[in-house]
Structure formats: C-alpha cells, structure tokens
Design an enzyme around this catalytic site. Structure first.
Site, PDB file in Angstrom:
ATOM      1  N   GLU A  72      22.376  -2.558  -6.726  1.00 48.46           N
ATOM      2  CA  GLU A  72      22.761  -1.733  -5.572  1.00 48.46           C
ATOM      3  C   GLU A  72      24.148  -2.102  -5.071  1.00 48.46           C
ATOM      4  O   GLU A  72      24.666  -3.176  -5.370  1.00 48.46           O
ATOM      5  CB  GLU A  72      21.753  -1.887  -4.443  1.00 48.46           C
ATOM      6  CG  GLU A  72      21.263  -3.288  -4.192  1.00 48.46           C
ATOM      7  CD  GLU A  72      22.325  -4.308  -3.932  1.00 48.46           C
ATOM      8  OE1 GLU A  72      23.182  -4.026  -3.063  1.00 48.46           O
ATOM      9  OE2 GLU A  72      22.299  -5.384  -4.571  1.00 48.46           O
ATOM     10  N   GLU A 107      24.579  -5.777  -6.910  1.00 50.92           N
ATOM     11  CA  GLU A 107      25.069  -4.775  -7.875  1.00 50.92           C
ATOM     12  C   GLU A 107      24.150  -4.634  -9.084  1.00 50.92           C
ATOM     13  O   GLU A 107      24.188  -3.625  -9.779  1.00 50.92           O
ATOM     14  CB  GLU A 107      26.473  -5.124  -8.408  1.00 50.92           C
ATOM     15  CG  GLU A 107      27.564  -5.223  -7.375  1.00 50.92           C
ATOM     16  CD  GLU A 107      28.915  -5.588  -8.006  1.00 50.92           C
ATOM     17  OE1 GLU A 107      29.006  -5.782  -9.246  1.00 50.92           O
ATOM     18  OE2 GLU A 107      29.898  -5.668  -7.241  1.00 50.92           O
TER      19      GLU A 107
END
Lengths: 337, 337
Positions: free
Chosen positions: B162, B305
C-alpha cells in the site's frame, strides 16, 4: 571499515524515496557492502557457497544419529545437485563448491569435487588432539586459498557451509572452551539425538576439554585440540575473504564455530561477516553474541551445508539493489521533508 | 486446510536427505502451500504484488511527516519503477500492480495504473465516518475482483502492499478498536514523526474512536468508521485469494490491518496467509498475535508498499523448491536412521 564510506553510503540511501531508515537492515547491508568492497556499487552477480566436508574421530563415542558413511554419501548428493544446499543455492543464483577437506573416503573420478583432503578425518578428541598443528594449518590454508581464488574470479559474495557427521560436537566444544561456558549450556541435539544421547554427548565434550585444557586465549590451540578440518577451513575462508575484501555470509552453528576462531584471531574480520540465521542449536546464540553478529533470518533451521547462507543471500543482495536502483526524491519529483 | 494433505506433504519432506524437521519453517511453508493450493507441486512461477494507493482525510489533523501530495507522487514513482517495492519485486521475480483505489488526484494517461478509484480519499474520521458503507463495500470488491483476476491469470503467489500518506493512523485505530487496546499502546511514529506529533496522533485516534464507538465485533463497521480505502481493498484481496486458494504474503503494519479485518470476518482466511515481517510499528505485533501469524522476517522495516512481501517471497518459494527438487534418502543412496 572505512567510516567515511559508511556515512557517504547512508547519505545516498537517505536521498532515496522512502522515510529515513525505513528499509532497516537492508540499509545496513548496503552500507557495509560498500565499505567492505570499496566499490560504490558492489557487484554481487557472482556468488559461491563453499560446502566443506570432513569426518570426525569423535563419532566413535556415539555422538550422532547418523553413521559416519553419511558424510561421503552426502558429498555425492551435493555433486549430483540433490541436497538442500544445492536447491537453495540454485534458488539464490549461487554456485555450490564442494570441498573435501577431510572425508574418510577416497573420491576418485568425482567431477566437480574440490580435492583438498588434509586427512581422513580428525582423531577422537577424547583420546588425543583432534588435529596436529600441521593439519590445522593446512586446513586453514585451504580456506585462505579458496578465498584468493574467489577474488581472482570476481566472486562478489561468499557463503560458508559444511557437511560432517558429528560436527556439532566439536562446534559445541569450541564455544565452551573459548567462551568459558558449561558444556551443557552450549550443547544440543544436532541431527536430532534423544535425551540419553545428548547426556552422553555432553560428557564426551567434557572429557575432551578436561583432557586438553586448551587455553581459551589461543583459538588455534582450541581448534587443534577439539575442532574439525571443515571448521578450520571455514576459519581460513573467513580470514581470506576479509583480507580480499569479499563479504562472507556465515551459515549456522558449525560455520559460526569457524568464524568464531577467525574473529578471535583477528577481531576486525567481524566487519566482513553477515550471520545468515539463528540456528536451533542452543550454543549458536553464544557464538553470535561473542562475535557481535546479529542473525538475518530466524527460520528454525538446523541443517547446515550452507542452506542458511543461501537463503540469506538474496537479502544481502537486496541491500545492494536498493542502493543501485531506487530513485531519489529529486529524480522522482517527490516532496521530501 | 486439508489436514491429510498437510500430513502427506510432511511425509514427503521427511524422506528428503536431511534430519527430520531440519529445514524448519521452510517445511511449514511447503506443507501449507500444498494444502492451500491443493497442488502436489505448487506452481509459484507467476507472482504479483498489489500496491493499493489511497489518501486519508485524517491528514488534516497533522498526523504525518509528509504532505498528502506525496501519495500521488509516489504512484508515479511506482509506475516508473523507481520505488522500493519496484526494486525488491524485480529482485523477487514478481510483478508490481499499482491500484488507485482512492488517491486524491486525477490520473490520466497513466499506462500501467489499475484504475479502481472509489473516492478521492477518505473523510477525516475526527469529524465523521472515514467511508460510507457503500464506499467500504466498493473498496473490498476491488480486492476481491483482483484476486479473481489472479486466479484467471494463473498467478500462484500474491503479496499485499500500500501507499497512502497518513495510513498508519487508521491502521492503529483499527487494531485499537478491534483488540480493545489503549491507543497509545498501538500507535507509533509512522514515517518518523517526533514526540509531540506522536502525542497529537494518539489524541486524534482517541477522538475518532470516541466519536464513532465502533462495535469491535463488527469489523466492517470499524473499517468504515476509521479505516481506509487501501486497507479495505487489502481486506478484499485477502478474502478473494483465500476463496481462490491463492497463498497471500501480507506485508507490514497497514497490510496487516487489512488482513485483520478479513480474518475477523472469516477466521479461516488465516490459513491462507503468510506474515512477511515484523514491522518497527509497535502496533504490528498486536495484530500478528490476534491473527495468529508468525512473521517470517525481522529486518527493522517500516516502509510498506509491499517491500516486506517482496523480500519474503523467495523464502516461501524456497519451501516449494525443497519439496520439488531435493533428493530422497533412497534416490541419493544415503543411509537414513
């Protein structure tokens, strides 16, 4: 290590598109790789794992679950590519180099085997020193030679590994002797011996140490008295790689016994080492504490061969790739702070 | 999971040339992969990491070190391949799929971006619910859809990830609400805020939870009240992958908030999950404890991420390779015990 190179590399990482320090140990790996190699962008494309095989006289005392022949049988398994270290090294893009430094077997017509036999195994350390001074020196030299060869070939990352039925016994003996620990504190089940066999293994090591009383301040004396040929070769490999500025990933319990000998001889070699993982063998953490190495992985491994080193390789490489490939805030047009 | 498949796979591993259980967690990974996929030899050749991007209304309260624009700027960085997750996914042989599920930016002509915007960010949960029920359901569906697409494409291993400035705040709010913890216990520095900003962040979450008082037994109510669009999409991806029998590697703190929502809804999804790593964010371990997941790595990461998922992928794959490639005692002619 060059403190300025470490700091410069950290500054390069701090300009990458990520919060400061947020890649944790990968940043440590990147900085150390630059300082170890002296290369702004360390080239780890060629990687090798050395699996040193040797037998142990102390197996006469019934310290292992497996018979002594398994050492040679496993050497053939390595050469055919079917062992754990072969599978995991292929996965990591590393080559496995199998070195006979002391197996009690005549290997003829063995393509791929590195023939560096010093003796057909050690002697039983309950009745005399495991190795002579000459044998110890010769086995160390095997590792040192192989490190020099790595340098000549452009190998950028080395992993250690070993195979030797009975070799958790000399490893426990080494950390007990050097660290001054009770044998029972640092001795465990190896391949999976039961309670009674463990009690015997502890007594065997106690007898060996009582017989030789090696001086803890003289690591080569400890190594000769209760060590092993593969452990000596690993110590040599570690010393040689440090001298050649090649980073080394130290596998588990037995490999760390070798690295411990090297780091007791020359404390600076620690800067060149990465501890692959925390082994299930209870004595391992005492070795890691003494060498100041923090393990990279903790996956309940206790196979040896270099399997942990193979698994840790991609993580060390990840540090180098972050440094080479990540965009800076400026390149990416990302607002810093 | 099928207990018989787990046991059969363990027996296959027990015949490989190694002491019983000596490959530790790799053996667990292998057994679970077989039971999850139902394939005797799980095919992990195609791997994808989903990086869901979204903005957060709560950034109005000054909870993050970086300005909100950075979410969109980082999306462009992902699409150009320059971010941490790109580098580490390339290293792992995985594809990165960047999904706009709620970024406050109009992305036009963005080749490679998966356009699934549900809203231009959440609302500030200090003044109202972060998402409506419809938005929450829509974001969950994004993840479920993408899981179905993975199945259709033959992707064998999925990682979550994310990007969303401010998104440790909703993640801490979720674990505080569901686990009944004090906010201060589960709230940390995110991208690296100082003491005063951390004190403010804790108060902001306390205000949000006091305003909504979501029922801890209703995970979707918690998600809508104080969650995020990317967190909802991750919850959907986890649910979808479990339904499609695709193993999922859950990244760090924010990803685990999504996985927590999914596992509170359907506890069986836990069987399909692997926790990539232990994050530096203090709330993470409470999430891991509640979901019963043991992290694979502990490398002091806190980037998100999907970077941790990328790093853990080769280790999960190693389990599959051991199962496929290691010789048995019989094949290798090695004496068992």
């Amino acid at each position: 290590l060059d403190q300025q190179l470490l700091a410069q590399t950290q500054t390069r990482l701090d300009n990458k598109t990520k919060p400061l320090g947020s890649l944790g140990r990968l940043e440590e790996f990147a900085c150390r790789l630059v300082a170890i190699t002296g290369q702004e962008q360390p080239d780890l494309s060629r990687k090798a794992i050395f699996t040193f095989a040797a037998d142990h006289g102390v197996t006469e005392e019934g310290v292992s679950l497996y018979p002594r022949e398994v050492t040679a049988q496993m050497v053939f398994n390595f050469l055919r590519g079917g062992a754990g270290v072969n599978v995991l090294a292929r996965h990591a893009g590393a080559e496995v180099r199998v070195v006979d430094v002391g197996v009690d077997h005549d290997f003829e017509n063995c393509p791929g085997l590195v023939h560096r036999k010093v003796a057909r195994g050690t002697r039983n350390f309950c009745t005399g020193p495991a190795m002579t001074t000459d044998e110890t020196a010769a086995a160390l030299l095997v590792g040192i030679d192989l490190a020099a060869q790595c340098k000549a070939e452009g190998i950028g990352l080395v992993g250690t590994g070993e195979m030797g039925i009975g070799n958790t016994t000399p490893s426990s003996a080494i950390i007990a002797a050097i660290g001054g620990f009770e044998v029972a504190q640092v001795t465990h089940r190896g391949t999976g011996i039961a309670d009674q066999a463990l009690a015997n293994k502890i007594k065997v090591i106690e007898r060996g140490l009582a017989l030789h009383r090696p001086d803890p301040a003289k690591p080569l004396e400890v190594l000769a008295a209760v060590g092993g040929l593969e452990i000596a070769a690993i110590a040599g490999l570690v010393l040689g790689c440090a001298a050649e500025r090649i980073p080394v990933i130290v596998d588990g319990f037995i490999s760390t016994a070798g690295a411990l000998i090297a780091s007791e001889l020359h404390p600076q070699v620690r800067d060149y080492l990465f501890a692959a993982h925390q082994s299930v063998e209870v004595g391992h953490r005492f070795m890691l504490e003494r060498t100041g190495l923090r393990p990279i992985l903790d996956l309940d491994l206790r196979l040896g061969e270099g399997t942990g080193a193979a698994l840790a390789m991609p993580l060390i490489e990840a540090g180098a790739r972050i440094l080479a490939e990540m965009a800076t805030f400026e390149q990416a047009g990302v607002t810093g702070h």
